[in-house]
Motif scaffolding. Structure first.
Motif, PDB file in Angstrom:
ATOM      1  N   LEU A  23       0.808  -1.213   0.000  1.00  0.00           N
ATOM      2  CA  LEU A  23       0.000   0.000   0.000  1.00  0.00           C
ATOM      3  C   LEU A  23       0.844   1.267   0.000  1.00  0.00           C
ATOM      4  CD1 LEU A  23      -2.951  -0.907   2.388  1.00  0.00           C
ATOM      5  CD2 LEU A  23      -2.977  -0.726  -0.091  1.00  0.00           C
ATOM      6  N   GLY A  24       1.919   1.288   0.747  1.00  0.00           N
ATOM      7  CA  GLY A  24       2.732   2.487   0.852  1.00  0.00           C
ATOM      8  C   GLY A  24       3.817   2.600  -0.202  1.00  0.00           C
ATOM      9  N   ARG A  25       3.943   1.627  -1.066  1.00  0.00           N
ATOM     10  CA  ARG A  25       5.013   1.646  -2.058  1.00  0.00           C
ATOM     11  C   ARG A  25       4.709   2.654  -3.145  1.00  0.00           C
ATOM     12  NH1 ARG A  25       7.577  -3.965  -3.283  1.00  0.00           N
ATOM     13  NH2 ARG A  25       9.232  -2.576  -3.910  1.00  0.00           N
ATOM     14  N   LYS A  26       5.741   3.387  -3.534  1.00  0.00           N
ATOM     15  CA  LYS A  26       5.583   4.390  -4.581  1.00  0.00           C
ATOM     16  C   LYS A  26       5.953   3.852  -5.954  1.00  0.00           C
ATOM     17  CE  LYS A  26       6.079   8.358  -1.676  1.00  0.00           C
ATOM     18  NZ  LYS A  26       6.346   9.762  -1.703  1.00  0.00           N
ATOM     19  N   PHE A  27       6.972   2.978  -5.995  1.00  0.00           N
ATOM     20  CA  PHE A  27       7.410   2.467  -7.293  1.00  0.00           C
ATOM     21  C   PHE A  27       7.999   1.082  -7.132  1.00  0.00           C
ATOM     22  CE2 PHE A  27      10.657   1.945 -10.623  1.00  0.00           C
ATOM     23  CZ  PHE A  27       9.866   2.129 -11.745  1.00  0.00           C
ATOM     24  N   ASN A  28       7.561   0.180  -7.981  1.00  0.00           N
ATOM     25  CA  ASN A  28       8.156  -1.140  -8.095  1.00  0.00           C
ATOM     26  C   ASN A  28       8.205  -1.452  -9.582  1.00  0.00           C
ATOM     27  OD1 ASN A  28       9.209  -3.681  -7.492  1.00  0.00           O
ATOM     28  ND2 ASN A  28       7.171  -4.605  -7.455  1.00  0.00           N
ATOM     29  N   GLY A  29       9.403  -1.440 -10.140  1.00  0.00           N
ATOM     30  CA  GLY A  29       9.545  -1.689 -11.562  1.00  0.00           C
ATOM     31  C   GLY A  29      10.941  -1.347 -12.028  1.00  0.00           C
ATOM     32  N   SER A  30      11.064  -1.077 -13.316  1.00  0.00           N
ATOM     33  CA  SER A  30      12.354  -0.695 -13.876  1.00  0.00           C
ATOM     34  C   SER A  30      12.169   0.538 -14.742  1.00  0.00           C
ATOM     35  CB  SER A  30      12.958  -1.841 -14.697  1.00  0.00           C
ATOM     36  OG  SER A  30      12.123  -2.132 -15.800  1.00  0.00           O
ATOM     37  N   SER A  31      13.207   1.344 -14.783  1.00  0.00           N
ATOM     38  CA  SER A  31      13.145   2.584 -15.536  1.00  0.00           C
ATOM     39  C   SER A  31      14.522   2.887 -16.097  1.00  0.00           C
ATOM     40  CB  SER A  31      12.701   3.716 -14.604  1.00  0.00           C
ATOM     41  OG  SER A  31      12.693   4.942 -15.282  1.00  0.00           O
ATOM     42  N   THR A  32      14.560   3.322 -17.348  1.00  0.00           N
ATOM     43  CA  THR A  32      15.809   3.747 -17.960  1.00  0.00           C
ATOM     44  C   THR A  32      15.519   4.989 -18.791  1.00  0.00           C
ATOM     45  OG1 THR A  32      17.697   3.080 -19.308  1.00  0.00           O
ATOM     46  CG2 THR A  32      15.577   2.262 -20.000  1.00  0.00           C
ATOM     47  N   GLY A  33      16.460   5.885 -18.784  1.00  0.00           N
ATOM     48  CA  GLY A  33      16.256   7.097 -19.559  1.00  0.00           C
ATOM     49  C   GLY A  33      17.555   7.822 -19.815  1.00  0.00           C
ATOM     50  N   ILE A 108       9.505  14.658 -20.309  1.00  0.00           N
ATOM     51  CA  ILE A 108       8.464  13.629 -20.387  1.00  0.00           C
ATOM     52  C   ILE A 108       8.121  13.271 -18.942  1.00  0.00           C
ATOM     53  CG2 ILE A 108       7.813  11.347 -21.225  1.00  0.00           C
ATOM     54  CD1 ILE A 108       8.626  13.228 -23.495  1.00  0.00           C
ATOM     55  N   SER A 109       6.856  13.382 -18.583  1.00  0.00           N
ATOM     56  CA  SER A 109       6.417  13.141 -17.212  1.00  0.00           C
ATOM     57  C   SER A 109       5.317  12.090 -17.201  1.00  0.00           C
ATOM     58  CB  SER A 109       5.898  14.462 -16.623  1.00  0.00           C
ATOM     59  OG  SER A 109       5.282  14.253 -15.386  1.00  0.00           O
ATOM     60  N   VAL A 110       5.443  11.114 -16.288  1.00  0.00           N
ATOM     61  CA  VAL A 110       4.413  10.084 -16.113  1.00  0.00           C
ATOM     62  C   VAL A 110       4.051  10.079 -14.631  1.00  0.00           C
ATOM     63  CG1 VAL A 110       3.824   7.641 -16.342  1.00  0.00           C
ATOM     64  CG2 VAL A 110       5.381   8.704 -17.996  1.00  0.00           C
ATOM     65  N   ASP A 111       2.805  10.393 -14.321  1.00  0.00           N
ATOM     66  CA  ASP A 111       2.328  10.470 -12.942  1.00  0.00           C
ATOM     67  C   ASP A 111       1.284   9.382 -12.743  1.00  0.00           C
ATOM     68  OD1 ASP A 111       1.765  11.279 -10.368  1.00  0.00           O
ATOM     69  OD2 ASP A 111       0.804  13.162 -10.938  1.00  0.00           O
ATOM     70  N   GLY A 112       1.558   8.454 -11.813  1.00  0.00           N
ATOM     71  CA  GLY A 112       0.663   7.321 -11.622  1.00  0.00           C
ATOM     72  C   GLY A 112      -0.011   7.280 -10.276  1.00  0.00           C
ATOM     73  N   LYS A 113      -1.185   6.677 -10.250  1.00  0.00           N
ATOM     74  CA  LYS A 113      -1.931   6.427  -9.021  1.00  0.00           C
ATOM     75  C   LYS A 113      -2.429   4.987  -9.081  1.00  0.00           C
ATOM     76  CE  LYS A 113      -3.395  11.178  -8.153  1.00  0.00           C
ATOM     77  NZ  LYS A 113      -2.450  11.780  -9.054  1.00  0.00           N
ATOM     78  N   LYS A 114      -1.824   4.134  -8.251  1.00  0.00           N
ATOM     79  CA  LYS A 114      -2.155   2.706  -8.212  1.00  0.00           C
ATOM     80  C   LYS A 114      -2.056   2.084  -9.601  1.00  0.00           C
ATOM     81  CE  LYS A 114      -5.182   3.253  -4.237  1.00  0.00           C
ATOM     82  NZ  LYS A 114      -6.527   3.101  -3.702  1.00  0.00           N
ATOM     83  N   ALA A 115      -1.051   2.497 -10.356  1.00  0.00           N
ATOM     84  CA  ALA A 115      -0.925   2.093 -11.756  1.00  0.00           C
ATOM     85  C   ALA A 115      -0.017   0.882 -11.938  1.00  0.00           C
ATOM     86  CB  ALA A 115      -0.395   3.263 -12.575  1.00  0.00           C
ATOM     87  N   LYS A 116      -0.309   0.146 -12.998  1.00  0.00           N
ATOM     88  CA  LYS A 116       0.507  -0.991 -13.422  1.00  0.00           C
ATOM     89  C   LYS A 116       0.544  -0.967 -14.941  1.00  0.00           C
ATOM     90  CE  LYS A 116       0.872  -5.989 -13.329  1.00  0.00           C
ATOM     91  NZ  LYS A 116       0.354  -7.247 -12.788  1.00  0.00           N
ATOM     92  N   GLY A 117       1.743  -1.050 -15.528  1.00  0.00           N
ATOM     93  CA  GLY A 117       1.847  -1.046 -16.978  1.00  0.00           C
ATOM     94  C   GLY A 117       3.239  -0.697 -17.439  1.00  0.00           C
ATOM     95  N   ASN A 118       3.328  -0.084 -18.631  1.00  0.00           N
ATOM     96  CA  ASN A 118       4.627   0.334 -19.145  1.00  0.00           C
ATOM     97  C   ASN A 118       4.444   1.486 -20.115  1.00  0.00           C
ATOM     98  OD1 ASN A 118       4.294  -0.978 -21.894  1.00  0.00           O
ATOM     99  ND2 ASN A 118       4.145  -2.752 -20.565  1.00  0.00           N
ATOM    100  N   VAL A 119       5.512   2.276 -20.237  1.00  0.00           N
ATOM    101  CA  VAL A 119       5.544   3.396 -21.165  1.00  0.00           C
ATOM    102  C   VAL A 119       6.883   3.391 -21.865  1.00  0.00           C
ATOM    103  CG1 VAL A 119       3.928   4.830 -19.845  1.00  0.00           C
ATOM    104  CG2 VAL A 119       6.367   5.013 -19.408  1.00  0.00           C
ATOM    105  N   SER A 120       6.874   3.932 -23.079  1.00  0.00           N
ATOM    106  CA  SER A 120       8.098   4.014 -23.870  1.00  0.00           C
ATOM    107  C   SER A 120       8.041   5.281 -24.712  1.00  0.00           C
ATOM    108  CB  SER A 120       8.186   2.777 -24.785  1.00  0.00           C
ATOM    109  OG  SER A 120       9.239   2.903 -25.684  1.00  0.00           O
ATOM    110  N   PHE A 121       9.094   6.101 -24.610  1.00  0.00           N
ATOM    111  CA  PHE A 121       9.226   7.322 -25.393  1.00  0.00           C
ATOM    112  C   PHE A 121      10.620   7.276 -26.031  1.00  0.00           C
ATOM    113  CE2 PHE A 121       6.573   8.069 -21.724  1.00  0.00           C
ATOM    114  CZ  PHE A 121       5.444   8.646 -22.253  1.00  0.00           C
ATOM    115  N   ILE A 122      10.666   7.036 -27.329  1.00  0.00           N
ATOM    116  CA  ILE A 122      11.951   6.838 -28.005  1.00  0.00           C
ATOM    117  C   ILE A 122      12.057   7.796 -29.178  1.00  0.00           C
ATOM    118  CG2 ILE A 122      13.434   5.218 -29.235  1.00  0.00           C
ATOM    119  CD1 ILE A 122      12.062   2.976 -27.626  1.00  0.00           C
ATOM    120  N   LYS A 123      13.136   8.596 -29.174  1.00  0.00           N
ATOM    121  CA  LYS A 123      13.402   9.536 -30.267  1.00  0.00           C
ATOM    122  C   LYS A 123      13.897   8.742 -31.468  1.00  0.00           C
ATOM    123  CE  LYS A 123      17.245  12.210 -30.617  1.00  0.00           C
ATOM    124  NZ  LYS A 123      18.179  13.288 -30.283  1.00  0.00           N
ATOM    125  N   TYR A 124      13.413   9.128 -32.645  1.00  0.00           N
ATOM    126  CA  TYR A 124      13.934   8.499 -33.871  1.00  0.00           C
ATOM    127  C   TYR A 124      14.166   9.528 -34.925  1.00  0.00           C
ATOM    128  CZ  TYR A 124       9.293   8.659 -36.070  1.00  0.00           C
ATOM    129  OH  TYR A 124       8.097   9.059 -36.612  1.00  0.00           O
TER     130      TYR A 124
END
Length: 124
Positions: A23-33, A108-124
């Motif tokens: 319940l108190g966790r803010k982030f569980n996952g992986s992120s690279t940028g 690029i900003s991603v603000d989540g509330k009880k969210a689960k998923g993935n996002v990808s922003f890649i310059k080409y």
């Protein structure tokens, strides 16, 4: 107290303790940028994560969002912090291309509330 009541109380306490671990966790996952990409996959997102991309005029960014649970807000801001894109997602997927209107640093900003998923922003 009889043993049945003690077991029920013990089980209820255990369930409460286990559920409060997430319940108190803010982030569980992986992120690279870096200045060319921002990729994040998360089982729990209860906070805002950001990354800066250095773009030249007419550079394009492929934006892929898959939100399986909860809510997220995706924003793209210019270096003056003006909102260029704001999109809200609740259990949905989206794909769009962002084209930089001028040279500069974009947030690029991603603000989540009880969210689960993935996002990808890649310059080409």
């Amino acid at each position: 107290m009889n043993s049945k009541k003690i077991r029920i109380i013990g089980l209820a306490t255990l369930l409460l303790l286990l559920s409060s671990c997430t319940l108190g966790r803010k982030f569980n996952g992986s992120s690279t940028g870096n200045e060319d990409q921002f990729i994040m996959s998360y089982d729990i997102l209860n906070m805002k994560r950001q990354n800066k991309l250095n773009l030249k005029k007419d550079d394009s960014v492929n934006c892929e969002i898959t939100n399986n649970k909860g809510k997220i807000t995706v924003q793209i801001l210019n270096e003056d912090k003006e909102e260029l894109v704001t999109k809200n997602y609740e259990k949905e997927a989206d794909y769009f291309t962002f084209k930089a209107p001028k040279n500069g640093e974009y947030i690029i900003s991603v603000d989540g509330k009880k969210a689960k998923g993935n996002v990808s922003f890649i310059k080409y």
